[in-house]
Design an enzyme around this catalytic site. Structure first.
Site, PDB file in Angstrom:
ATOM      1  N   ARG A  76      40.809  53.563  30.961  1.00 15.90           N
ATOM      2  CA  ARG A  76      41.487  52.316  30.594  1.00 15.90           C
ATOM      3  C   ARG A  76      42.454  52.639  29.463  1.00 15.90           C
ATOM      4  O   ARG A  76      42.045  52.926  28.333  1.00 15.90           O
ATOM      5  CB  ARG A  76      40.473  51.252  30.168  1.00 15.90           C
ATOM      6  N   ALA A  88      35.097  45.770  39.873  1.00 21.31           N
ATOM      7  CA  ALA A  88      35.795  44.513  39.588  1.00 21.31           C
ATOM      8  C   ALA A  88      37.234  44.597  40.059  1.00 21.31           C
ATOM      9  O   ALA A  88      37.738  45.675  40.348  1.00 21.31           O
ATOM     10  CB  ALA A  88      35.751  44.223  38.080  1.00 21.31           C
ATOM     11  N   GLU A 105      36.552  44.077  46.689  1.00 23.38           N
ATOM     12  CA  GLU A 105      36.576  45.025  45.562  1.00 23.38           C
ATOM     13  C   GLU A 105      35.417  46.015  45.621  1.00 23.38           C
ATOM     14  O   GLU A 105      35.594  47.189  45.299  1.00 23.38           O
ATOM     15  CB  GLU A 105      36.563  44.269  44.229  1.00 23.38           C
ATOM     16  N   GLU A 109      36.464  49.857  45.655  1.00 19.67           N
ATOM     17  CA  GLU A 109      36.167  50.707  44.499  1.00 19.67           C
ATOM     18  C   GLU A 109      34.977  51.629  44.711  1.00 19.67           C
ATOM     19  O   GLU A 109      34.892  52.661  44.067  1.00 19.67           O
ATOM     20  CB  GLU A 109      35.929  49.849  43.248  1.00 19.67           C
ATOM     21  N   GLU A 155      42.221  54.999  39.403  1.00 21.92           N
ATOM     22  CA  GLU A 155      41.149  54.762  40.373  1.00 21.92           C
ATOM     23  C   GLU A 155      40.823  56.013  41.188  1.00 21.92           C
ATOM     24  O   GLU A 155      39.761  56.098  41.789  1.00 21.92           O
ATOM     25  CB  GLU A 155      41.513  53.605  41.298  1.00 21.92           C
TER      26      GLU A 155
END
Length: 196
Positions: A76, A88, A105, A109, A155
Site C-alpha cells: 500500500r 476487499a 473480489e 483476489e 496485486e
C-alpha cells in the site's frame, strides 16, 4: 457545551444530519476517486470541508472449517507497507450489489468461492476525510474457484495466508497488524461465532 445522555448503550446510534450545502466544487479529479470541496451552512456560520468522494467498498472475512481466516498481504503506497488485510475491493461497477461485489473480489483476489455469505458489519473508514462506507461480509464453505485471475501492479504479488482467527486477533491487539478494516472484521467475526 454538548449534552451528554445517560441512556442505554443499546440506544446509541449514529444520527443523520444534512446541513445545507451552499456550494460544492470538484477540487481534484482522480483516476479512482475525486476530492470535493463543500461550503456548508452549520450552526450560526459556515465552514468549508474537503473530502474524498468514494465509491464505497466491500471486504470479506473468509473462514474455513478449522476456524482460520484468509488474510492477504499487499503493498500500500500511502503507508509504504505491505500490510495484512482482508480480501476487499471497490464498488466500482455501476449498479453492482455489495454482496455480488464481495463474491467477485474474493474470486479476483484469492481465486476462491464460498457457499455461504452473510452481512457481518459495516463501517465508515475515515469519516473526517472521506465518505467511504465499507460493507464486510462473512464467507464460509470456502473452496478453490474454477478460474485463476490475472493480477497486475501490487496485486501481482499478493501473499495469501490462512491464519487461526485467534492468532490474527492477537496480532491486531498487539499492534502487529494495523489495518482498521481487518481489525473490525476480525473482531466482528469472533463475536458472531457460536460460543462453545
Amino acid at each position: 457545551m454538548t449534552d451528554v445522555s445517560t441512556g442505554s448503550a443499546r440506544q446509541l446510534r449514529d444520527e443523520p444530519l444534512t446541513p445545507e450545502v451552499l456550494q460544492s466544487d470538484l477540487a481534484f479529479h482522480g483516476r479512482v476517486w475525486d476530492v470535493v470541496s463543500d461550503r456548508v451552512a452549520y450552526g450560526e456560520g459556515e465552514m468549508v470541508r474537503q473530502y474524498v468522494k468514494h465509491t464505497g467498498a466491500v471486504a470479506i472475512v473468509a473462514l474455513d472449517d478449522q476456524d482460520r481466516v484468509l488474510l492477504i498481504q499487499q503493498y500500500r503506497h500511502p503507508i509504504r507497507h505491505r500490510d495484512w488485510e482482508l480480501p476487499a475491493g471497490l464498488l466500482d461497477i455501476e449498479g453492482e450489489e455489495p454482496l455480488l461485489a464481495a463474491q467477485r473480489e474474493l474470486a479476483e483476489e484469492a481465486d476462491l468461492v464460498a457457499a455461504h455469505w452473510e452481512p457481518l458489519i459495516s463501517s465508515w473508514t475515515t469519516p473526517g476525510g472521506n465518505d467511504e462506507l465499507i460493507r464486510i461480509f462473512l464467507a464460509t464453505g470456502v473452496e478453490q474457484a474454477s478460474a485463476v485471475h490475472d493480477r497486475e501492479d501490487e496485486e501481482a504479488d499478493i501473499r495469501l495466508e490462512w491464519v487461526p482467527l485467534a492468532d490474527a486477533i492477537d496480532a491486531v491487539l498487539e499492534g502487529r497488524m494495523r489495518n482498521g478494516i481487518l481489525a473490525i472484521g476480525l473482531l466482528a467475526a469472533a463475536r458472531r461465532r457460536p460460543k462453545v
